[in-house]
Design a protein around this motif. Structure first.
Motif, PDB file in Angstrom:
ATOM      1  N   ASP A 120       0.838  -1.213   0.000  1.00 15.52           N
ATOM      2  CA  ASP A 120       0.000   0.000   0.000  1.00 15.52           C
ATOM      3  C   ASP A 120       0.864   1.251   0.000  1.00 15.52           C
ATOM      4  N   ILE A 121       1.951   1.244   0.760  1.00 17.42           N
ATOM      5  CA  ILE A 121       2.841   2.404   0.832  1.00 17.42           C
ATOM      6  C   ILE A 121       3.476   2.668  -0.533  1.00 17.42           C
ATOM      7  N   GLU A 167      -0.676   4.858  -1.320  1.00 19.17           N
ATOM      8  CA  GLU A 167      -1.878   4.957  -0.492  1.00 19.17           C
ATOM      9  C   GLU A 167      -1.513   5.354   0.934  1.00 19.17           C
ATOM     10  N   THR A 168      -2.478   5.989   1.607  1.00 17.80           N
ATOM     11  CA  THR A 168      -2.270   6.410   2.994  1.00 17.80           C
ATOM     12  C   THR A 168      -2.671   5.273   3.923  1.00 17.80           C
ATOM     13  N   ARG A 223      -3.533   4.270   7.531  1.00 15.15           N
ATOM     14  CA  ARG A 223      -3.961   4.875   8.795  1.00 15.15           C
ATOM     15  C   ARG A 223      -3.636   3.950   9.975  1.00 15.15           C
ATOM     16  N   GLU A 274       7.882   0.720   5.688  1.00 12.43           N
ATOM     17  CA  GLU A 274       8.455   1.875   4.993  1.00 12.43           C
ATOM     18  C   GLU A 274       9.950   1.686   4.758  1.00 12.43           C
TER      19      GLU A 274
END
Length: 204
Positions: free
Chosen positions: A142-143, A147-148, A150, A167
């Protein structure tokens, strides 16, 4: 030999005779009451009552340190088990020796057995590691897709740690890390199973 035992184990009444072994999971208090229950045609749905001849015995497991005799016997073409736990070592020895004298075909041997229950926790750890690997890879994916991600909920701290790892390592880095950790738990499970081996005294 003909003796009636009242014990605290799973089978509380044990009656050893010249022709039969009988046992029940209820303590009926006396031989008379016990025999009336054992010999009645219709038994209660939850009653555990065993009655068999010595010729029906197929195998005997012995756990001497706990005064336990496990008897496997054939009943209507099906193998059943009755486990006797004696409070007194003398009772244990007397019954074991008598049963073996009635089953001359049984031969003493030692089995090397591995305990499957020993690997329950390692297997759960392995599945958890695999599941966390999937979660980590999905976060990293997703990163990388922009995309953010949460961080919320009751496990916010764990999610923050996962986010930082994702990350830093990226999808492939997370995948490699997860595979290494999961394989480590697989090896731990294997070693635990191998080390769980013990010797069991058996008459077959």
């Amino acid at each position: 030999m003909e003796k009636f035992y009242q014990e605290e184990g799973i089978l509380k009444n044990i009656y050893i005779t010249e022709t039969h072994v009988m046992a029940s999971d209820e303590d009926y208090g006396s031989v008379g009451t016990f025999l009336s229950k054992v010999n009645q045609e219709k038994k209660g749905l939850l009653d555990t009552i065993h009655k068999y001849e010595y010729s029906q015995i197929e195998r005997v497991n012995v756990i001497r340190e706990n005064n336990v005799i496990q008897i496997y016997f054939n009943e209507n073409g099906k193998t059943e088990l009755s486990a006797f736990i004696f409070a007194e070592q003398k009772d244990f020895e007397d019954v074991l020796n008598f049963i073996l004298s009635k089953c001359p075909k049984l031969r003493h041997t030692i089995e090397h057995v591995k305990t499957k229950s020993a690997i329950v926790k390692p297997v759960l750890y392995t599945f958890s590691a695999a599941a966390l690997t999937v979660a980590l890879v999905l976060i990293a994916n997703d990163i990388e897709a922009g995309e953010t991600v949460r961080v919320s909920g009751s496990k916010r701290g764990l999610k923050t740690i996962f986010l930082g790892i994702a990350e830093t390592l990226g999808v492939w880095g997370c995948l490699v890390l997860g595979i290494v950790v999961t394989c480590g738990f697989v090896y731990y499970t294997y070693k635990t199973y191998q080390d769980s081996e013990f010797e069991r005294e058996v008459y077959l």
